[in-house]
Design a protein around this motif. Sequence first.
Motif, PDB file in Angstrom:
ATOM      1  N   VAL A 183      23.248  43.277  32.275  1.00 26.71           N
ATOM      2  CA  VAL A 183      24.653  43.476  32.600  1.00 26.71           C
ATOM      3  C   VAL A 183      25.372  44.057  31.390  1.00 26.71           C
ATOM      4  CG1 VAL A 183      26.795  42.347  33.261  1.00 26.71           C
ATOM      5  CG2 VAL A 183      24.636  41.585  34.252  1.00 26.71           C
ATOM      6  N   LEU A 184      26.097  45.174  31.648  1.00 24.07           N
ATOM      7  CA  LEU A 184      26.909  45.755  30.591  1.00 24.07           C
ATOM      8  C   LEU A 184      28.331  45.244  30.662  1.00 24.07           C
ATOM      9  CD1 LEU A 184      26.970  47.775  28.244  1.00 24.07           C
ATOM     10  CD2 LEU A 184      27.597  49.557  29.902  1.00 24.07           C
ATOM     11  N   ALA A 185      28.871  45.120  31.887  1.00 21.19           N
ATOM     12  CA  ALA A 185      30.233  44.601  32.055  1.00 21.19           C
ATOM     13  C   ALA A 185      30.392  44.166  33.517  1.00 21.19           C
ATOM     14  CB  ALA A 185      31.263  45.661  31.704  1.00 21.19           C
ATOM     15  N   SER A 186      31.386  43.279  33.760  1.00 20.31           N
ATOM     16  CA  SER A 186      31.681  42.797  35.119  1.00 20.31           C
ATOM     17  C   SER A 186      33.133  42.395  35.213  1.00 20.31           C
ATOM     18  CB  SER A 186      30.776  41.616  35.481  1.00 20.31           C
ATOM     19  OG  SER A 186      31.111  40.484  34.702  1.00 20.31           O
ATOM     20  N   PHE A 187      33.631  42.230  36.453  1.00 19.11           N
ATOM     21  CA  PHE A 187      35.010  41.792  36.643  1.00 19.11           C
ATOM     22  C   PHE A 187      35.234  40.416  36.027  1.00 19.11           C
ATOM     23  CE2 PHE A 187      36.496  44.385  40.594  1.00 19.11           C
ATOM     24  CZ  PHE A 187      36.747  45.457  39.756  1.00 19.11           C
ATOM     25  N   ASP A 188      34.271  39.511  36.220  1.00 20.63           N
ATOM     26  CA  ASP A 188      34.414  38.123  35.770  1.00 20.63           C
ATOM     27  C   ASP A 188      33.297  37.811  34.779  1.00 20.63           C
ATOM     28  OD1 ASP A 188      34.976  35.496  35.397  1.00 20.63           O
ATOM     29  OD2 ASP A 188      34.788  34.903  37.506  1.00 20.63           O
ATOM     30  N   PRO A 189      33.518  38.031  33.504  1.00 20.45           N
ATOM     31  CA  PRO A 189      32.456  37.817  32.508  1.00 20.45           C
ATOM     32  C   PRO A 189      31.976  36.372  32.457  1.00 20.45           C
ATOM     33  CG  PRO A 189      34.232  39.137  31.588  1.00 20.45           C
ATOM     34  CD  PRO A 189      34.720  38.609  32.883  1.00 20.45           C
ATOM     35  N   ARG A 190      32.812  35.433  32.907  1.00 21.91           N
ATOM     36  CA  ARG A 190      32.370  34.032  32.850  1.00 21.91           C
ATOM     37  C   ARG A 190      31.281  33.752  33.886  1.00 21.91           C
ATOM     38  NH1 ARG A 190      38.144  31.160  33.156  1.00 21.91           N
ATOM     39  NH2 ARG A 190      38.339  32.861  34.673  1.00 21.91           N
ATOM     40  N   ASN A 191      31.405  34.350  35.078  1.00 23.07           N
ATOM     41  CA  ASN A 191      30.373  34.156  36.100  1.00 23.07           C
ATOM     42  C   ASN A 191      29.192  35.098  35.892  1.00 23.07           C
ATOM     43  OD1 ASN A 191      31.818  32.149  37.443  1.00 23.07           O
ATOM     44  ND2 ASN A 191      32.922  33.630  38.733  1.00 23.07           N
ATOM     45  N   VAL A 192      29.481  36.306  35.459  1.00 24.78           N
ATOM     46  CA  VAL A 192      28.420  37.290  35.209  1.00 24.78           C
ATOM     47  C   VAL A 192      28.601  37.786  33.764  1.00 24.78           C
ATOM     48  CG1 VAL A 192      27.294  39.396  35.990  1.00 24.78           C
ATOM     49  CG2 VAL A 192      28.521  37.962  37.651  1.00 24.78           C
ATOM     50  N   PRO A 193      28.055  37.080  32.797  1.00 23.11           N
ATOM     51  CA  PRO A 193      28.271  37.455  31.381  1.00 23.11           C
ATOM     52  C   PRO A 193      27.558  38.757  31.029  1.00 23.11           C
ATOM     53  CG  PRO A 193      26.700  35.668  31.542  1.00 23.11           C
ATOM     54  CD  PRO A 193      27.229  35.899  32.928  1.00 23.11           C
ATOM     55  N   ALA A 194      28.147  39.452  30.058  1.00 20.15           N
ATOM     56  CA  ALA A 194      27.544  40.705  29.578  1.00 20.15           C
ATOM     57  C   ALA A 194      26.265  40.424  28.798  1.00 20.15           C
ATOM     58  CB  ALA A 194      28.546  41.449  28.697  1.00 20.15           C
ATOM     59  N   PHE A 195      25.397  41.436  28.761  1.00 18.31           N
ATOM     60  CA  PHE A 195      24.125  41.415  28.037  1.00 18.31           C
ATOM     61  C   PHE A 195      23.176  40.330  28.544  1.00 18.31           C
ATOM     62  CE2 PHE A 195      27.482  42.785  25.022  1.00 18.31           C
ATOM     63  CZ  PHE A 195      27.151  44.133  24.989  1.00 18.31           C
ATOM     64  N   ALA A 196      23.373  39.943  29.853  1.00 18.69           N
ATOM     65  CA  ALA A 196      22.464  38.998  30.512  1.00 18.69           C
ATOM     66  C   ALA A 196      21.859  39.696  31.725  1.00 18.69           C
ATOM     67  CB  ALA A 196      23.222  37.740  30.937  1.00 18.69           C
ATOM     68  N   PRO A 197      20.715  39.224  32.192  1.00 17.75           N
ATOM     69  CA  PRO A 197      20.119  39.854  33.380  1.00 17.75           C
ATOM     70  C   PRO A 197      21.054  39.744  34.597  1.00 17.75           C
ATOM     71  CG  PRO A 197      18.529  38.452  32.269  1.00 17.75           C
ATOM     72  CD  PRO A 197      19.849  38.154  31.617  1.00 17.75           C
ATOM     73  N   VAL A 198      20.951  40.724  35.457  1.00 15.92           N
ATOM     74  CA  VAL A 198      21.764  40.692  36.687  1.00 15.92           C
ATOM     75  C   VAL A 198      21.383  39.453  37.502  1.00 15.92           C
ATOM     76  CG1 VAL A 198      22.389  41.924  38.784  1.00 15.92           C
ATOM     77  CG2 VAL A 198      21.848  43.188  36.725  1.00 15.92           C
TER      78      VAL A 198
ATOM     79  N   THR B 231      33.700  49.903  29.185  1.00 19.35           N
ATOM     80  CA  THR B 231      33.276  49.788  30.590  1.00 19.35           C
ATOM     81  C   THR B 231      34.112  48.756  31.335  1.00 19.35           C
ATOM     82  OG1 THR B 231      31.019  50.395  29.979  1.00 19.35           O
ATOM     83  CG2 THR B 231      31.318  49.307  32.101  1.00 19.35           C
ATOM     84  N   PHE B 232      34.357  47.583  30.707  1.00 19.88           N
ATOM     85  CA  PHE B 232      35.173  46.535  31.328  1.00 19.88           C
ATOM     86  C   PHE B 232      36.595  47.028  31.570  1.00 19.88           C
ATOM     87  CE2 PHE B 232      38.180  43.018  30.909  1.00 19.88           C
ATOM     88  CZ  PHE B 232      37.745  42.181  31.922  1.00 19.88           C
ATOM     89  N   ASP B 233      37.143  47.807  30.566  1.00 20.16           N
ATOM     90  CA  ASP B 233      38.502  48.314  30.714  1.00 20.16           C
ATOM     91  C   ASP B 233      38.587  49.278  31.898  1.00 20.16           C
ATOM     92  OD1 ASP B 233      41.245  48.594  29.687  1.00 20.16           O
ATOM     93  OD2 ASP B 233      40.608  50.671  29.307  1.00 20.16           O
ATOM     94  N   ASN B 234      37.583  50.113  32.072  1.00 16.38           N
ATOM     95  CA  ASN B 234      37.573  51.033  33.204  1.00 16.38           C
ATOM     96  C   ASN B 234      37.457  50.281  34.550  1.00 16.38           C
ATOM     97  OD1 ASN B 234      37.812  53.404  31.697  1.00 16.38           O
ATOM     98  ND2 ASN B 234      35.609  53.490  31.312  1.00 16.38           N
ATOM     99  N   LEU B 235      36.653  49.237  34.542  1.00 18.07           N
ATOM    100  CA  LEU B 235      36.533  48.414  35.761  1.00 18.07           C
ATOM    101  C   LEU B 235      37.866  47.782  36.124  1.00 18.07           C
ATOM    102  CD1 LEU B 235      33.144  46.528  35.225  1.00 18.07           C
ATOM    103  CD2 LEU B 235      33.595  48.436  36.775  1.00 18.07           C
ATOM    104  N   ASP B 236      38.568  47.272  35.136  1.00 20.48           N
ATOM    105  CA  ASP B 236      39.830  46.593  35.391  1.00 20.48           C
ATOM    106  C   ASP B 236      40.871  47.572  35.912  1.00 20.48           C
ATOM    107  OD1 ASP B 236      41.346  44.119  35.274  1.00 20.48           O
ATOM    108  OD2 ASP B 236      42.530  45.140  33.727  1.00 20.48           O
ATOM    109  N   ARG B 237      40.926  48.791  35.356  1.00 16.28           N
ATOM    110  CA  ARG B 237      41.890  49.772  35.826  1.00 16.28           C
ATOM    111  C   ARG B 237      41.553  50.247  37.251  1.00 16.28           C
ATOM    112  NH1 ARG B 237      41.360  51.984  30.620  1.00 16.28           N
ATOM    113  NH2 ARG B 237      40.088  53.676  31.486  1.00 16.28           N
ATOM    114  N   ALA B 238      40.271  50.472  37.516  1.00 20.88           N
ATOM    115  CA  ALA B 238      39.879  50.949  38.849  1.00 20.88           C
ATOM    116  C   ALA B 238      40.182  49.918  39.930  1.00 20.88           C
ATOM    117  CB  ALA B 238      38.395  51.287  38.860  1.00 20.88           C
TER     118      ALA B 238
END
Length: 486
Positions: free
Chosen positions: A103-118, A75-82
């Motif tokens: 959260v499954l994935a985000s542009f900036d995992p440090r600000n919005v980490p995966a597997f954490a609530p939105v 999912t992160f790879d698709n976000l980065d390409r898009a």
Amino acid sequence: MTGRFDLRSSLPVVIKVPALVALLMIAIGVVLTDQVLKRLAESQDRHFRELTAAYLDGLSSSVMPAVIRGDAWETFDNLDRARSLYSGLTILETVVTEPDGIVLASFDPRNVPAFAPVPKSIVDKFADATDSWLDEQAERAGVRRVLVDQGRRIGVIYTQFDVGARFKERRDVLWTLVATNIAITMLVAAVGFIAVRRMLRPVQLLTTHFRRGQSGELLCIADEDVGPPSSEFGRLFRHYNMMVRSWNEREVLAARVAEEQRLTSLGRLASGMAHEINNPLGGMFNAIETLRRHGHQLGVRERALSLLERGLAGIRDVVRSALVTHRVDTAMRPLKPSDIEDLRLLIGPELDRRNLSLSWANNVSGEVPVRANAVRQAALNLLLNACQASAPAGRIAFEAGLVEGNLVLTVSDDGPGLDQDRVRYLESREADAAPRPGEPGLGLWIIRRLVLEVGGSLRVEHPAGGGTAISIAVPDASGEEQRNVA
């Protein structure tokens, strides 16, 4: 300030008209600017919606398999390409979540980490159940897309964009329009000022001639300034010059006839006064002959000298009265009781010639602050007119006195009386009223002119016994004299 543009203000037309045009240009510019900005905003919004829809459509298609499998890395790879595929969008953040809000994935995992609530800051922006938001202050926008597979919700995409370029473009267009409108308005105002000033030159020329005419003789417009006869101002100037020539000719003619009338009345009085002077002259010659023969006798000498003195005094009074009445005052001289008594002496020959009786009442006991010469002239003309209007062996009356601070002179006769046209003419307060057409001489016109010159008024009455009574009321001129001195 009334907050409105008043065309009746004292500003010149060369200022008012360009200013009005400038105000209209500003109003038009404001309306056009508002319409342009609205159209620009609509066009930007439509373009933005199309781009975001295309971005979310492509992103949804690419990440949906990974979201179904719960594969965060894919999912992160698709976000980065898009992110690199849509250069027309400035993407600040994209978050893909599972159906439960994790959260499954985000542009900036440090600000919005995966597997954490939105983060609550992202969810709260869609609290009103809308799928988009716009913050004009921060120049940010966001959209939300729900991922559905076979009627089942499998996740959500949250995306935030930087829309500062859109607002910068609007500001640039706004300032460009403002600068353009200001430049066009100033140019139109300047051109309008020059054009109106050129168009109003004939009006200003005409105004200048009218203003000069208030202080002296009206002057014609010079031939080089008249212009061609085919133009409107050319025709106007030609008619103005015709009016000026007619007016000046009328003034010269009226002054000439008035002077002739004045000299005529003086000649008529002089012929009558010749008798007044001739009578004492006969007695004086007799006195001189007596002195030659019996001058050595004291009593005879005293009586002869007394007769000579009385005769000379009588001649002096007659000559002085005529000179005072028919001279031109160079300064304001108050009226004295003797000025009124002189009129009685001046009309004496006319009374004798027509066998008229005179009732005389002079109730003026001191000096009256009015223009003596003009008042005497008007009263003398009234007395002479009354003599002419009265039948032989008729009766005229004269009364002078002060009424409520005004000098009032009344002349009455037992003639046929004035008709209503003449009454209206005499009582009219229009200073520029012309002599009555067909009127023999300028008697009425001279009387009106003299009375109006001293600020007085005329009133005509018809007594029950017949005839006419004309009154002249002249106000105290001391206040006017003090204002003139000041």
